[in-house]
Motif scaffolding. Sequence first.
Motif, PDB file in Angstrom:
ATOM      1  N   ASP A 226       0.855  -1.141  -0.120  1.00  0.00           N
ATOM      2  CA  ASP A 226       0.090  -0.131   0.029  1.00  0.00           C
ATOM      3  C   ASP A 226       0.863   1.131  -0.010  1.00  0.00           C
ATOM      4  OD1 ASP A 226      -2.577  -1.230  -0.188  1.00  0.00           O
ATOM      5  OD2 ASP A 226      -2.985  -1.145   2.053  1.00  0.00           O
ATOM      6  N   ASN A 227       2.067   1.282   0.442  1.00  0.00           N
ATOM      7  CA  ASN A 227       2.772   2.303   0.576  1.00  0.00           C
ATOM      8  C   ASN A 227       4.242   2.148   0.450  1.00  0.00           C
ATOM      9  OD1 ASN A 227       3.772   1.644   3.357  1.00  0.00           O
ATOM     10  ND2 ASN A 227       1.688   2.236   4.053  1.00  0.00           N
ATOM     11  N   ARG A 228       5.330   3.087   0.503  1.00  0.00           N
ATOM     12  CA  ARG A 228       6.674   2.843   0.320  1.00  0.00           C
ATOM     13  C   ARG A 228       7.260   2.028   1.439  1.00  0.00           C
ATOM     14  NH1 ARG A 228      11.785   4.540   1.192  1.00  0.00           N
ATOM     15  NH2 ARG A 228      12.980   5.215  -0.857  1.00  0.00           N
ATOM     16  N   SER A 264      -1.297   4.616 -14.641  1.00  0.00           N
ATOM     17  CA  SER A 264      -2.207   5.101 -13.817  1.00  0.00           C
ATOM     18  C   SER A 264      -2.897   6.475 -13.831  1.00  0.00           C
ATOM     19  CB  SER A 264      -1.570   4.923 -12.228  1.00  0.00           C
ATOM     20  OG  SER A 264      -2.633   5.284 -11.243  1.00  0.00           O
ATOM     21  N   PRO A 265      -4.015   6.522 -13.544  1.00  0.00           N
ATOM     22  CA  PRO A 265      -4.794   8.025 -13.604  1.00  0.00           C
ATOM     23  C   PRO A 265      -4.064   8.748 -12.544  1.00  0.00           C
ATOM     24  CG  PRO A 265      -6.512   6.364 -13.615  1.00  0.00           C
ATOM     25  CD  PRO A 265      -5.210   5.583 -13.341  1.00  0.00           C
ATOM     26  N   HIS A 338       6.383  -4.499 -13.860  1.00  0.00           N
ATOM     27  CA  HIS A 338       6.975  -4.690 -12.582  1.00  0.00           C
ATOM     28  C   HIS A 338       7.306  -3.456 -11.838  1.00  0.00           C
ATOM     29  CE1 HIS A 338       8.189  -8.928 -14.345  1.00  0.00           C
ATOM     30  NE2 HIS A 338       6.530  -8.686 -14.061  1.00  0.00           N
ATOM     31  N   ALA A 339       7.197  -2.186 -12.363  1.00  0.00           N
ATOM     32  CA  ALA A 339       7.355  -0.965 -11.508  1.00  0.00           C
ATOM     33  C   ALA A 339       6.247  -0.461 -10.506  1.00  0.00           C
ATOM     34  CB  ALA A 339       7.763   0.036 -12.431  1.00  0.00           C
ATOM     35  N   PHE A 340       6.505  -0.152  -9.529  1.00  0.00           N
ATOM     36  CA  PHE A 340       5.655   0.316  -8.514  1.00  0.00           C
ATOM     37  C   PHE A 340       5.813   1.835  -8.237  1.00  0.00           C
ATOM     38  CE2 PHE A 340       6.546  -3.913  -7.296  1.00  0.00           C
ATOM     39  CZ  PHE A 340       5.416  -4.568  -6.714  1.00  0.00           C
ATOM     40  N   TYR A 341       4.833   2.682  -8.232  1.00  0.00           N
ATOM     41  CA  TYR A 341       4.931   4.258  -8.032  1.00  0.00           C
ATOM     42  C   TYR A 341       4.278   4.570  -6.694  1.00  0.00           C
ATOM     43  CZ  TYR A 341       5.534   3.538 -13.120  1.00  0.00           C
ATOM     44  OH  TYR A 341       6.062   3.281 -14.283  1.00  0.00           O
ATOM     45  N   PHE A 342       5.260   5.432  -6.099  1.00  0.00           N
ATOM     46  CA  PHE A 342       4.564   5.997  -4.791  1.00  0.00           C
ATOM     47  C   PHE A 342       4.865   7.321  -5.016  1.00  0.00           C
ATOM     48  CE2 PHE A 342       6.722   1.867  -4.385  1.00  0.00           C
ATOM     49  CZ  PHE A 342       5.809   1.087  -3.568  1.00  0.00           C
ATOM     50  N   GLN A 348       2.722   7.129  -0.337  1.00  0.00           N
ATOM     51  CA  GLN A 348       1.491   6.240  -0.527  1.00  0.00           C
ATOM     52  C   GLN A 348       1.555   5.716  -2.090  1.00  0.00           C
ATOM     53  OE1 GLN A 348      -1.204   5.248   1.526  1.00  0.00           O
ATOM     54  NE2 GLN A 348       0.267   5.915   2.758  1.00  0.00           N
ATOM     55  N   ARG A 349       0.869   4.565  -2.106  1.00  0.00           N
ATOM     56  CA  ARG A 349       1.010   3.905  -3.511  1.00  0.00           C
ATOM     57  C   ARG A 349       0.370   4.441  -4.397  1.00  0.00           C
ATOM     58  NH1 ARG A 349       0.625  -1.682  -4.823  1.00  0.00           N
ATOM     59  NH2 ARG A 349       0.909  -1.908  -7.298  1.00  0.00           N
ATOM     60  N   LEU A 350       0.663   4.654  -5.797  1.00  0.00           N
ATOM     61  CA  LEU A 350      -0.199   5.378  -7.003  1.00  0.00           C
ATOM     62  C   LEU A 350      -0.495   4.222  -7.822  1.00  0.00           C
ATOM     63  CD1 LEU A 350       2.219   8.383  -7.525  1.00  0.00           C
ATOM     64  CD2 LEU A 350      -0.200   8.172  -6.186  1.00  0.00           C
ATOM     65  N   ARG A 351      -1.664   3.756  -7.833  1.00  0.00           N
ATOM     66  CA  ARG A 351      -2.230   2.641  -8.379  1.00  0.00           C
ATOM     67  C   ARG A 351      -2.692   3.029  -9.818  1.00  0.00           C
ATOM     68  NH1 ARG A 351      -2.208  -1.614  -4.891  1.00  0.00           N
ATOM     69  NH2 ARG A 351      -2.260  -0.950  -2.586  1.00  0.00           N
TER      70      ARG A 351
END
Length: 351
Positions: A226-228, A264-265, A338-342, A348-351
């Motif tokens: 959910d978060n970094r 992601s929006p 496979h990249a995650f954005y915060f 906070q996670r940017l979905r």
Amino acid sequence: MSGVQLSRVTKDFGPVRVIHGVDLQVDQGEFCVFVGPSGCGKSTLLRMIAGLEETSAGEIRIEAQDVTHADPADRGVAMVFQTYALYPHMTVAQNMGFGLKMNGHPKAQIAAKVAEAARILKLDPLLDRKPANLSGGQRQRVAIGRAIVRGPKVFLFDEPLSNLDAELRVEMRAEIARLHRELGATMIYVTHDQVEAMTMADKIVVLRAGRIEQVGSPMRLYDDPDNRFVAGFIGSPAMNFVAGRVQGGQVVTGAFDATLPATSPALTEGRAVEIGLRPDALTLTADGPFRVELAENLGGTTFAHLRAPSGEKLIVQTGQRLDPAGGGSVGLTFDPAHAFYFDAQTGQRLR
């Protein structure tokens, strides 16, 4: 579901609040692990469930019974501590049965319960020994056996393996996991070691500064943080993070000579982000701008410590064997999926 339920639980030490309104449901028969850095409140929360710390506000229920202010002996819990706390002058059998003896149980019943716990823990040949003649792992099994004979509703473990060496920790992790399968009991386990959490838990509770950051299965937390903080805490080696910014519908970063699609929006134009990449999602290539500073060769796996042109550090998990002293330059490739954005400010996670 019965088990252990915490509702808006807080703990204050004078003017200082260390547990902040925790809500949690641990289902019957579940193996739940509290994990987090030192000082996050995991042991305090466990001691509140045990009744060893007074609950300042909120409610604690065990199998639907309100035990918020009940004495520890009336809660139906058994606790295994970091220190074994065995009586040195007593044998293994006497240590395991001492609590039942003090509560006035018949000798035959005590003997039967001790024998059953010894069978489960493979302590049968050691029942006549004293603690001084046992290894650290055997002493810890005796401490667990002392909890088993009580037949508690809930087992509580407070970093029980931290005094053992690496080999014994691996062995005891397997023993406790097997014990959980055999007994089918509700267990709550505190550790700062996320490897223990990942390998043992049905449910992990990640804590930071007295608050729950995320609750879920080990692989849910690994694959969908959910978060970094959770992303960086769960996984070994930890997730890599590099700074980036959304520009022209793309995520750009100084660490890579590439752009990532802003899928992601939430990735709005101009937004500062951190890009998270697991070490096993990165692949080394022959040539590139990343300097190899160190290589940890573990046999089948190598952890390559790299320095990006932007100065940021990354760890890559690879099957290649590299010079342990480092040196040379390599390239990196990865699947952008496979990249995650915060969010760079809130984490906070940017979905």
